[in-house]
Design an enzyme around this catalytic site. Sequence first.
Site: not given
Length: 622
Positions: A234, A266-267, A337, A416, A418, A491
């Site tokens: 992150y 990833h985001h 991320h 969202h 994982h 998550m």
Amino acid sequence: LPSMQTSGSKPCPCPSFKLREVASVYFTMIAVFLVILVVALQGSAPRGTYFPYKVPLDPQGLLELSWNVSYPEQAVYFQILSRELRYGLLFGMSDRGEFENADLAVLWSDGHSSYFGDAWSDAEGHLHMDSQQDYQLLGAHSATEGLYILFRRAFSTCDPKDYLIEDGTVHLIYGILEKPVHSLQAINISAIRRGLQRVQLLKPNITIPELPSDMKTMVITAPNVVIPSQETTYWCYMAELPDSFPKHHIIMYEPVITVGNEALVHHMEVFQCAAEFDRIPRYNGPCDSKMKPDQLNYCRHVLAAWAMGAQAFYYPEEAGLAFGGPGSSKYLRLEIHYHNPLVFEGRRDSSGIRLYYTASLRRYDAGIMELGLVYTPVMAVPPGEAAFVLTGYCTDKCTQRALPAAGIRIFASQLHTHLAGRKVVTVLSRDGREKQVVNADDHYSPHFQEIRMLKEVVAVFPGDELITACTYNTEDRSQVTVGGFGIMEEMCVNYVHYYPQTQLELCKSAVDPGYLHRYFNLVNRFNDEEVCTCPQVSVPQQFSSIPWNTFNRDVLKSLYSFAPISMHCNKSSAVRFPGEWEKQPLPSITETLREPVPRCLPALGPRPAIPVPLKLGEIRRV
């Protein structure tokens, strides 16, 4: 358009004159019928300009899919452009992109004649012609760029071999035939060039608002970051608005991804910091670094949120996301991320988000609220689970405390999880009764996370509950999966976009830690293998020491279904609203929504259980 041809059977060696005459008339009538059928269907096909959605199916761009949705007809119109058609192609849908138990439209050639038909594959991947032909051919024509094939498919056909097209993610599959095949059954799907593409087929009928003439842009990107050579990172970068920046409305934003890093980003999120800090130090580094200034932990007000698979996001005409002006911090935190499973070294990245904003303020300020589960290891999924459900709550007590009397309107949502996430759903409940699905995806993929405009705005009032349930599959894992920030942790989040903006930014829950400790003690008592429950041992370590037999799995499921919760009813400053939020009872649901029953509308025209012959020989050769 190519003419249709039929293949007749060989004549009997010694027919009578009348029999030959009858046979000739019969086959002529079939040929005429097929031509009329195709021409009639072609007349109902949308024109090229009516295919607003487009996606490449394969990485080389040889197959391009365009489509349109007809809600009155409850059908999807497809157009496939094949730039280098050889001996046919497969196109279809399956639960998660498998080629087994798939619903397929197939175009194939034996080198002389070509055919189109509706087929299905069994659990071993063998193809069968469907007795109910629900992929309806509308036409085919050649152009400079390749061959266009048009066909139609109803959302629901009530054919047990067909895929039910519904809201949410659809896993499309494709295959390219590079050799002639003499029959549908001769196609070996394991030996062809094939792949999958994920889309949302059933796009809502929402018009993109017209952008104002005074619109400006601001690009917030990480400056030439060297992506760390580790699986999960992150990254935090601080940016600043200009001094004395007045209030504006963000009306659109989109990702800016460094070319070549599409699979690593990833985001991303852009946060605005709490206004109480006059100065926040500059920072550009890992979010978990000891060198990160503490003030960055107070940058929690979401301005934009993007995840892999999402496209540009537009606010409705009546709302915009406010930033700048009195009481607004000039400091912004970009958080990226990076998912780097192959541990690439030396990869540089300058990704981020481009904001489109205007000084012409709209009627309402919009906001983003997080629903679901807190990022904590107390919520865990045992290994080897096919469909393990974890549920997060935004309780009536929190909405009563934090929402205005007139309520809020949710207009978009981004689900969202994982890698283990398979399904996500958020339901609105009022007075113990489920009222409405806010957003649901029964074929959810963590590799395709769009911000989706809702088909209808959802009104949420004080005292309502928003319940988010995530379903996980851990059949490929030997260790427990706990909640957290790592990509192999889990998550369960629904980022809902709404107006008017309130102070409530996070409405999530987790199981009460005390009850989880009781679970560990119970497991210790009834199992031969000792589970360490020492206070100094972390929750993930305690979960990892559990032998995951049927008893321990069932008790954990039961715990999550009745134990009280720790409620996080948080402001953007990460501070909870005043009140008692620990050991809160689970919402009591007395009436659930009925499962929707698929409607099977009458098909357009007859659907013979035989493939449609096509004359495509002059197009096939490349």
